[in-house]
Design an enzyme around this catalytic site. Structure first.
Site, mmCIF file in Angstrom:
data_model
loop_
_atom_site.group_PDB
_atom_site.id
_atom_site.type_symbol
_atom_site.label_atom_id
_atom_site.label_comp_id
_atom_site.label_asym_id
_atom_site.label_seq_id
_atom_site.Cartn_x
_atom_site.Cartn_y
_atom_site.Cartn_z
ATOM 1 N N LEU A 264 -91.709 22.015 113.349
ATOM 2 C CA LEU A 264 -92.316 23.268 112.906
ATOM 3 C C LEU A 264 -93.188 23.082 111.670
ATOM 4 O O LEU A 264 -93.628 24.054 111.068
ATOM 5 C CB LEU A 264 -91.213 24.294 112.610
ATOM 6 C CG LEU A 264 -90.350 24.694 113.799
ATOM 7 C CD1 LEU A 264 -89.152 25.530 113.351
ATOM 8 C CD2 LEU A 264 -91.175 25.455 114.841
ATOM 9 N N GLY A 265 -93.441 21.836 111.311
ATOM 10 C CA GLY A 265 -94.203 21.548 110.097
ATOM 11 C C GLY A 265 -95.652 21.193 110.332
ATOM 12 O O GLY A 265 -96.261 20.503 109.516
ATOM 13 N N GLY B 227 -89.246 18.537 111.547
ATOM 14 C CA GLY B 227 -90.694 18.369 111.414
ATOM 15 C C GLY B 227 -91.488 19.002 112.539
ATOM 16 O O GLY B 227 -92.717 19.134 112.443
ATOM 17 N N LEU C 295 -87.010 23.181 109.629
ATOM 18 C CA LEU C 295 -88.276 22.916 110.323
ATOM 19 C C LEU C 295 -88.067 22.041 111.561
ATOM 20 O O LEU C 295 -89.008 21.417 112.056
ATOM 21 C CB LEU C 295 -89.284 22.269 109.372
ATOM 22 C CG LEU C 295 -89.637 23.104 108.136
ATOM 23 C CD1 LEU C 295 -90.652 22.368 107.271
ATOM 24 C CD2 LEU C 295 -90.165 24.482 108.535
ATOM 25 N N TYR D 114 -74.293 10.830 101.917
ATOM 26 C CA TYR D 114 -75.741 10.638 101.832
ATOM 27 C C TYR D 114 -76.068 9.331 101.109
ATOM 28 O O TYR D 114 -75.442 8.985 100.106
ATOM 29 C CB TYR D 114 -76.409 11.801 101.117
ATOM 30 C CG TYR D 114 -76.464 13.085 101.925
ATOM 31 C CD1 TYR D 114 -76.061 13.125 103.254
ATOM 32 C CD2 TYR D 114 -76.933 14.267 101.353
ATOM 33 C CE1 TYR D 114 -76.107 14.294 103.975
ATOM 34 C CE2 TYR D 114 -76.994 15.452 102.078
ATOM 35 C CZ TYR D 114 -76.569 15.452 103.388
ATOM 36 O OH TYR D 114 -76.631 16.621 104.110
#
Length: 322
Positions: free
Chosen positions: A218-219, A216, A213, A53
């Site tokens: 589902l956001g 995004g 999500l 990351y």
């Protein structure tokens, strides 16, 4: 905050897991510190990261940020169940990635140094390595355990049969084996229901969904776009693919009087196999808003409606056979 056991272990973790992938590339170090501090204030004790990351090969930017946060003291390390992952290439040489015994040893030591800690609570294989036998994988992980460098081992992006094979090899070694699987799972992406979730449940692994999500989708994406907010080309393409379902979903969330993002998280929290979905807030406000998901009760009627909008899978083989 609610807590649960991580799989079949005695370890208690929060029902929401703080994902740190945005720390560095998107969220500044100061803001990352503030988010982690506030997560503790909210009772979130489970943090997830990975050595790759930060997305600059070999630099481990996000782990370094976490390490500097731990170094501030105040019980930050002691209050945190830290999970990190290895697999991706951290250099350009042949053994700078994957799951060989050599890379497991080197990657663990490097993560410990970056995070300024002497142990990792949950060490996860970020992906299955088809070129490394599980006998080698477990020997390397067991050595790290004996050295006190890691406490538990988890997987990520394993197929159901990979989980089974890993557990059977671990059992022959009298090892605890995998205690968690971090898998792509949300209302839109439900393929894990075929074999991954049944395998995780049978072997006692806690399920840690990533992208809860769907990037995004589902956001509340429709209302955000209506307000002029932009979306990436990939998300825009996915939106057009699923637009009809997402329109139904957002309308149903309006009926419930709840934010779509919180409904998506709440649905995962209602799935028996799920330990904690990974939330990836970029701001303090986003972190605060996700905790509302813990308060949402979805009754059988609501769950049935969500299954109607986003059909799931039966456990294999019944999904495609008798």
């Amino acid at each position: 905050m609610e807590y649960t056991q991580l799989g079949r272990t005695g370890l208690k973790v929060s029902r929401l897991c703080l994902g740190t992938m945005n720390f560095g590339p998107v969220t500044s170090e100061d803001d990352s510190f503030a988010i982690m501090d506030h997560a503790h204030e909210l009772g979130v004790n489970f943090f997830d990261t990975a050595n790759v990351y930060g997305w600059k090969k070999g630099e481990g930017i996000t782990e370094n940020i976490i390490g500097r946060w731990f170094a501030k003291g105040g019980g930050r390390r002691e209050k945190t169940v830290i999970a990190t992952k290895l697999y991706g290439d951290m250099g350009d040489w042949p053994n700078d990635g994957r799951l060989s015994a050599l890379n497991i040893r080197r990657a663990a030591d490097a993560s410990l140094k970056r995070m300024q800690t002497d142990y990792i609570d949950l060490y996860q294989a970020h992906h299955v390595d088809r070129n490394t036998p599980f006998e080698e994988f477990w020997e390397a992980m067991d050595i790290l355990k004996q050295q006190g460098k890691i406490l538990y081992v988890g997987s990520s992006n394993f197929a159901g049969w990979h989980i089974a094979k890993a557990q059977e090899v671990a059992a022959r070694r009298n090892s605890l084996g995998l205690v968690s699987e971090q898998s792509h799972y949300n209302l839109i992406v439900r393929a894990a229901e075929l074999e991954v979730i049944p395998a995780a449940e049978d072997y006692g692994l806690g399920l840690i969904p990533w992208s809860p999500l769907a990037g995004g989708l589902l956001g509340g994406i429709l209302r955000k776009i209506d307000k002029g907010r932009s979306a990436s080309e990939m998300i825009t393409q996915q939106l057009e693919k699923h637009r009809d379902k997402i329109e139904q979903y957002e309308a149903f969330c309006d009926e419930l009087g709840e934010d779509p993002a919180n409904v998506g998280l709440a649905w995962l929290l209602h799935q028996k196999a799920v330990t904690a979905p990974i939330i990836g807030p970029r701001t303090l406000d986003q972190l605060d808003s996700t905790t509302k998901a813990l308060e949402i009760e979805l009754d059988d009627k609501a769950l049935a409606r969500l299954d109607e909008i986003f059909p799931g899978f039966k456990t294999a083989p019944e999904e495609y056979a008798w």
